[in-house]
Write a protein that holds these residues in place. Structure first.
Motif, short mmCIF file in Angstrom:
data_model
loop_
_atom_site.label_atom_id
_atom_site.label_comp_id
_atom_site.label_asym_id
_atom_site.label_seq_id
_atom_site.Cartn_x
_atom_site.Cartn_y
_atom_site.Cartn_z
N GLY A 1 22.67 0.25 -6.24
CA GLY A 1 22.84 -0.17 -7.63
C GLY A 1 21.62 -0.86 -8.23
N THR A 2 20.67 -1.23 -7.37
CA THR A 2 19.49 -1.94 -7.85
C THR A 2 18.44 -0.97 -8.36
OG1 THR A 2 19.86 -3.70 -6.23
CG2 THR A 2 17.66 -3.57 -7.18
N GLN A 3 17.89 -1.26 -9.53
CA GLN A 3 16.76 -0.48 -10.04
C GLN A 3 15.47 -1.18 -9.60
OE1 GLN A 3 17.19 1.17 -14.23
NE2 GLN A 3 18.61 -0.54 -14.30
N VAL A 4 14.60 -0.46 -8.91
CA VAL A 4 13.32 -1.02 -8.50
C VAL A 4 12.21 -0.25 -9.20
CG1 VAL A 4 11.74 -1.45 -6.58
CG2 VAL A 4 14.19 -1.80 -6.27
N LEU A 5 11.43 -0.98 -9.97
CA LEU A 5 10.30 -0.39 -10.69
C LEU A 5 9.02 -0.92 -10.09
CD1 LEU A 5 9.42 1.42 -13.02
CD2 LEU A 5 9.64 -0.52 -14.55
N VAL A 6 8.16 -0.03 -9.65
CA VAL A 6 6.90 -0.42 -9.00
C VAL A 6 5.80 -0.52 -10.05
CG1 VAL A 6 5.22 0.14 -7.21
CG2 VAL A 6 7.64 0.74 -6.89
N LEU A 7 5.10 -1.65 -10.07
CA LEU A 7 3.90 -1.79 -10.88
C LEU A 7 2.73 -1.99 -9.93
CD1 LEU A 7 6.21 -3.82 -12.61
CD2 LEU A 7 4.43 -3.31 -14.25
N SER A 8 1.57 -1.50 -10.32
CA SER A 8 0.40 -1.70 -9.47
C SER A 8 -0.88 -1.49 -10.27
CB SER A 8 0.43 -0.75 -8.26
OG SER A 8 -0.55 -1.15 -7.32
N THR A 9 -1.96 -1.89 -9.64
CA THR A 9 -3.27 -1.77 -10.28
C THR A 9 -3.86 -0.38 -10.12
OG1 THR A 9 -4.12 -2.76 -8.23
CG2 THR A 9 -3.87 -4.22 -10.12
N ARG A 10 -3.40 0.37 -9.11
CA ARG A 10 -3.91 1.73 -8.92
C ARG A 10 -3.04 2.49 -7.91
NH1 ARG A 10 -9.85 0.84 -7.51
NH2 ARG A 10 -9.94 3.06 -7.11
N LEU A 11 -3.15 3.82 -7.94
CA LEU A 11 -2.50 4.67 -6.94
C LEU A 11 -3.56 4.98 -5.90
CD1 LEU A 11 0.19 6.09 -6.36
CD2 LEU A 11 -0.65 8.08 -7.60
N LEU A 12 -3.33 4.53 -4.67
CA LEU A 12 -4.39 4.51 -3.66
C LEU A 12 -4.54 5.82 -2.90
CD1 LEU A 12 -3.70 1.03 -2.04
CD2 LEU A 12 -5.79 1.64 -3.27
N ARG A 13 -5.80 6.14 -2.60
CA ARG A 13 -6.14 7.11 -1.57
C ARG A 13 -6.82 6.30 -0.46
NH1 ARG A 13 -8.48 10.25 -5.76
NH2 ARG A 13 -7.79 8.51 -7.00
N PRO A 14 -6.82 6.76 0.79
CA PRO A 14 -7.37 5.93 1.87
C PRO A 14 -8.79 5.41 1.60
CG PRO A 14 -6.18 7.77 2.82
CD PRO A 14 -6.19 7.98 1.33
N THR A 15 -9.67 6.26 1.04
CA THR A 15 -11.07 5.84 0.86
C THR A 15 -11.26 4.79 -0.23
OG1 THR A 15 -11.32 7.82 -0.51
CG2 THR A 15 -12.17 7.93 1.75
N ASP A 16 -10.21 4.50 -1.03
CA ASP A 16 -10.33 3.43 -2.03
C ASP A 16 -10.47 2.07 -1.37
OD1 ASP A 16 -10.10 5.13 -4.17
OD2 ASP A 16 -7.93 4.87 -4.39
N ILE A 17 -9.82 1.89 -0.21
CA ILE A 17 -9.75 0.57 0.41
C ILE A 17 -11.13 0.06 0.87
CG2 ILE A 17 -8.82 -0.74 2.37
CD1 ILE A 17 -6.84 -0.32 0.08
N PRO A 18 -11.95 0.86 1.60
CA PRO A 18 -13.28 0.36 1.95
C PRO A 18 -14.11 -0.02 0.72
CG PRO A 18 -12.78 2.30 3.25
CD PRO A 18 -11.69 2.17 2.23
N GLN A 19 -13.95 0.74 -0.36
CA GLN A 19 -14.69 0.43 -1.58
C GLN A 19 -14.24 -0.91 -2.15
OE1 GLN A 19 -14.87 3.58 -4.54
NE2 GLN A 19 -14.85 2.03 -6.18
N LEU A 20 -12.92 -1.15 -2.19
CA LEU A 20 -12.40 -2.41 -2.72
C LEU A 20 -12.71 -3.59 -1.81
CD1 LEU A 20 -8.98 -0.97 -3.89
CD2 LEU A 20 -10.70 -1.97 -5.40
N LEU A 21 -12.76 -3.33 -0.51
CA LEU A 21 -13.04 -4.40 0.46
C LEU A 21 -14.53 -4.75 0.53
CD1 LEU A 21 -10.95 -3.66 3.68
CD2 LEU A 21 -10.86 -5.73 2.30
N PHE A 22 -15.36 -3.72 0.58
CA PHE A 22 -16.76 -3.94 0.92
C PHE A 22 -17.74 -3.77 -0.24
CE2 PHE A 22 -14.95 -1.69 4.83
CZ PHE A 22 -14.53 -2.87 5.42
N ALA A 23 -17.30 -3.13 -1.34
CA ALA A 23 -18.26 -2.83 -2.41
C ALA A 23 -17.77 -3.27 -3.79
CB ALA A 23 -18.55 -1.32 -2.42
N THR A 24 -16.85 -4.25 -3.81
CA THR A 24 -16.31 -4.74 -5.09
C THR A 24 -16.50 -6.24 -5.18
OG1 THR A 24 -14.64 -2.99 -5.11
CG2 THR A 24 -14.22 -4.89 -6.51
N GLN A 25 -16.94 -6.70 -6.34
CA GLN A 25 -17.09 -8.13 -6.59
C GLN A 25 -15.71 -8.71 -6.93
OE1 GLN A 25 -19.74 -10.21 -6.40
NE2 GLN A 25 -21.10 -8.58 -5.69
N ARG A 26 -14.96 -9.09 -5.89
CA ARG A 26 -13.58 -9.55 -6.13
C ARG A 26 -13.54 -10.89 -6.85
NH1 ARG A 26 -13.65 -7.51 -1.08
NH2 ARG A 26 -13.91 -9.57 -0.15
#
Length: 693
Positions: free
Chosen positions: A661-686
């Motif tokens: 009965g619960t409606q769950v709506l997902v919000l996020s900053t992006r839809l990920l592919r595996p290679t996005d993570i190294p870029q966000l971890l190592f090459a982004t000014q967080r």
């Protein structure tokens, strides 16, 4: 009762409707982030149908002629710095008499950016900018309007809303804490990331977070909804706290007719699922192997040559506009996209074939039925039947684009690397339960020095495609370090630390050599090193880059240390069953949807006001139950740093199993592919995101 459809359909349409009401007879200039949001809300066609004369890139190299007196600018940034410079350049080169500027950044955030803390009546920053616009147009009697419109929401599916304007927002790691502490007096330094508050962050990140929470507040305000805020992870805790203390949110607590819960979760709590290749999901593979649309972080280019009579030549891709995944025009294409996004790959591919067959039958095309295994050749042959009829092409173009994306992915040579990565991940997963961390690192070192690509090695084309290059090696490192805490404890911890340090030094050297041997640099390696071609690389530069990578990896191995109950995402082998990965999101949702309404200490309630006193001993004097995320029938799950298609399917399955009965709506900053993570971890000014100032 308010349903999730209001947020995925009505609200984005309403916000874009405010922009569309201004574009009649105007030339529209739009930046990439707003363009990506519009892409999932009807695309450029929506602007043209509303009366826009043209749509152009938001660039200083664009301008309009004398017969184009009206301009509408749609931007995702503050009206400061580069954004102002570009608007001024365009106006100076044109002959406008009427300018409208729509910014996704609220006026309150503009005040913060201008270091104004006092509450002010009206919108003085916007009013001052209107005067500047008239000045640049050359006549103070011309018309100028500046307005805040939160067009940052991209409804990708019935279950998912993305916010492309915040696609580079990513949770902080321990090296970021060191950077924060370096600017503070020794006595006021933070012991952990959990102690950091919004005011301790750099101004750029504060503005980014305030912009995000302002947009979410606008969404809840439009739905007359009070959302109880919860958080898992340090950055999520800050974001949830800012949202809960927004002035309008405090007012809605008392007056809003609709109630919901929102849980913010840091992506860094579980990167195993984000970089892993275990997901049996078609869209995950499409996003990984096909090229991104220019300026986008989610959608990809689909080669449409199959639907034409053109010959394939080196230049054919410049003649023909690409297709894409954002197919919202017909019920059939929407249904197919939902199936592709949330089904297992085999089921999704069968759905693609079924939709093609139904479309061909409807158009009375001579289709030859086949009930066996679906092949890319079969899908292409079905799609090519539509070439004979322009009307059929137009009627079913959404389904055809999704079908071609599927076929091009299934026959893409890059899938060989996907399978190779999956094999190595399973190897590392089993080794973690049986060995200590140094032993697992040795296995990875062996892979780097042999499979990682020995110089002068030669093999078949298929073997070359399956070879793990630097990108795949970085993914395996992230996979391993996000599980590092699950390894067997050594008998002598000090000796283990020394051995880990020695092996890391060898791994740094091996990865440095692997990058130096590349004859062509991948986009990820280019971003990491700052070099476009192998000739620009130096041994010292690459070595220094990989040392920084390992600094981040060490921080990654401790992201769940502060948790009390949800510390592990791993189940070791018991001799009968193999070791398995236990997704963090699955554990969070199972806690939230448990019929006994168990209280999980790791899911922190962040809503401001009287309920905060419950965290103290105040609750002893009142018969008040602590708020729980399952209190309301509508639950928002916000993944800070991205969500994968596999996780969407998992969320859907868990909800239908535990609390239908619960409606769950997902919000996020992006839809990920595996290679996005190294870029966000190592090459982004967080810590210091680029906000255009």
């Amino acid at each position: 009762m308010l349903t999730s459809e209001h947020f995925t359909r009505d609200f984005p349409a309403q916000t874009w409707g405010r922009v569309l009401s201004k574009v009649k007879k105007a030339v529209v200039f739009m930046d990439d982030k707003c363009a990506e949001s519009l892409h999932w809300n009807g695309g450029a066609a929506a602007l043209l149908e509303a009366g826009a004369r043209n749509v152009k890139q938001f660039s200083s190299f664009e301008a309009c002629g004398e017969n184009e007196p009206k301009a509408v600018f749609v931007v995702s940034a503050l009206l400061k710095g580069r954004t102002v410079d570009v608007i001024k350049d365009i106006i100076s080169l044109s002959h406008f008499q009427y300018c409208v500027v729509c910014t996704t950044v609220a006026h309150s955030v503009h005040l913060l950016a201008n270091k104004v803390t006092a509450e002010m009546e009206g919108s003085p920053v916007f009013e001052q900018f209107e005067e500047k616009l008239c000045e640049w147009m050359g006549d103070m009697n011309y018309t100028a309007e500046v307005m805040h419109v939160p067009v940052v929401f991209a409804p990708v599916s019935q279950q998912l809303i993305l916010m492309p304007a915040f696609s580079h927002l990513f949770p902080l790691l321990s090296p970021d804490l060191e950077e924060i502490n370096a600017t503070r007096p020794e006595k006021k330094r933070f012991g952990s990331l959990g102690d950091v508050d919004i005011n301790s962050l750099p101004p750029e990140l504060q503005i980014e977070i305030k912009s995000l929470t302002s947009a979410l507040n606008a969404m809840f305000e439009a739905g007359a909804t009070w959302a109880e805020s919860f958080a898992v992870g340090p950055l999520s805790r800050i974001i949830a706290g800012v949202l809960a203390n927004h002035p309008q949110a405090k007012h809605r607590r008392k007056t809003a007719p609709n109630k919901a819960s929102i849980i913010f979760v840091d992506r860094t709590m579980d990167l195993t699922g984000a970089v892993g290749h275990h997901g049996d999901n078609l869209v995950e593979k499409i996003l990984t192997v096909l090229q991104l649309l220019p300026g986008h972080v989610t959608d990809v280019k689909v080669d449409m040559l199959e639907l034409t009579g053109l010959q394939r030549t080196p230049d054919s891709h410049t003649v023909l506009a690409p297709g894409c995944l954002a197919q919202t025009q017909s019920d059939a294409s929407r249904a197919l996209w939902e199936a592709m996004l949330t089904s297992k790959q085999k089921e999704a591919v069968m759905e693609v074939r079924r939709h093609l067959v139904e479309a061909a039958s409807k158009e009375q095309l001579p289709i030859k039925m086949s009930m066996g295994r679906v092949t890319p050749e079969q899908l292409c042959s079905y799609a090519q039947l539509f070439r004979s009829s322009v009307a059929a092409l137009e009627s079913h173009c959404g389904v055809l684009q999704l079908a071609l994306a599927t076929a091009q992915t299934l026959r893409h040579p890059g899938l060989l690397r996907w399978d190779a990565c999956l094999a190595f991940e399973r190897l590392l997963q089993q080794a973690l339960g049986d060995s200590d961390l140094p032993s697992v690192l040795r296995q990875l070192l062996t892979l780097m020095t042999s499979r990682g690509g020995a110089e002068g090695s030669s093999g078949s084309e298929e073997e070359e495609e399956a070879r793990c290059g630097p990108d795949e090696l970085l993914l395996l490192l992230v996979y391993l370090y996000s599980l590092a805490g699950e390894a067997q404890a050594a008998q002598d911890p000090d000796e283990e630390d020394e051995e880990v340090e020695r092996l890391e030094t060898e791994l740094i050297g091996a990865l440095t050599m692997a990058i130096r041997r590349e004859t062509q640099l991948s986009p990820l390696v280019q971003k990491l090193t700052g070099c476009v071609s192998p000739e620009e690389l130096t041994m010292e530069g690459v070595h220094s880059t990989i040392e920084r990578v390992f600094e981040m990896l060490r921080g990654l191995s401790h992201t769940r240390d502060h948790l009390k109950k949800l510390q592990s995402v791993y189940t070791a082998s018991d001799g009968v069953h193999q070791a398995t990965y236990r997704p963090f999101l699955r554990q969070v949702l199972e806690e939230v949807l448990h019929p006994d309404r168990l209280e999980c200490p790791d899911i922190e309630h962040m809503s401001g006001g009287l309920t905060d006193l419950l965290k103290t001993g105040f609750s002893m004097f009142m018969k008040v139950s602590r708020p729980h995320p399952s209190d309301h029938p509508l639950l928002f799950l916000f993944l800070v740093g991205g969500v994968t298609p596999s996780e969407l399917r998992m969320i859907k399955e868990i909800v239908s199993t535990h609390k239908p009965g619960t409606q769950v709506l997902v919000l996020s900053t992006r839809l990920l592919r595996p290679t996005d993570i190294p870029q966000l971890l190592f090459a982004t000014q967080r810590l210091v995101p680029d906000i255009g100032i």
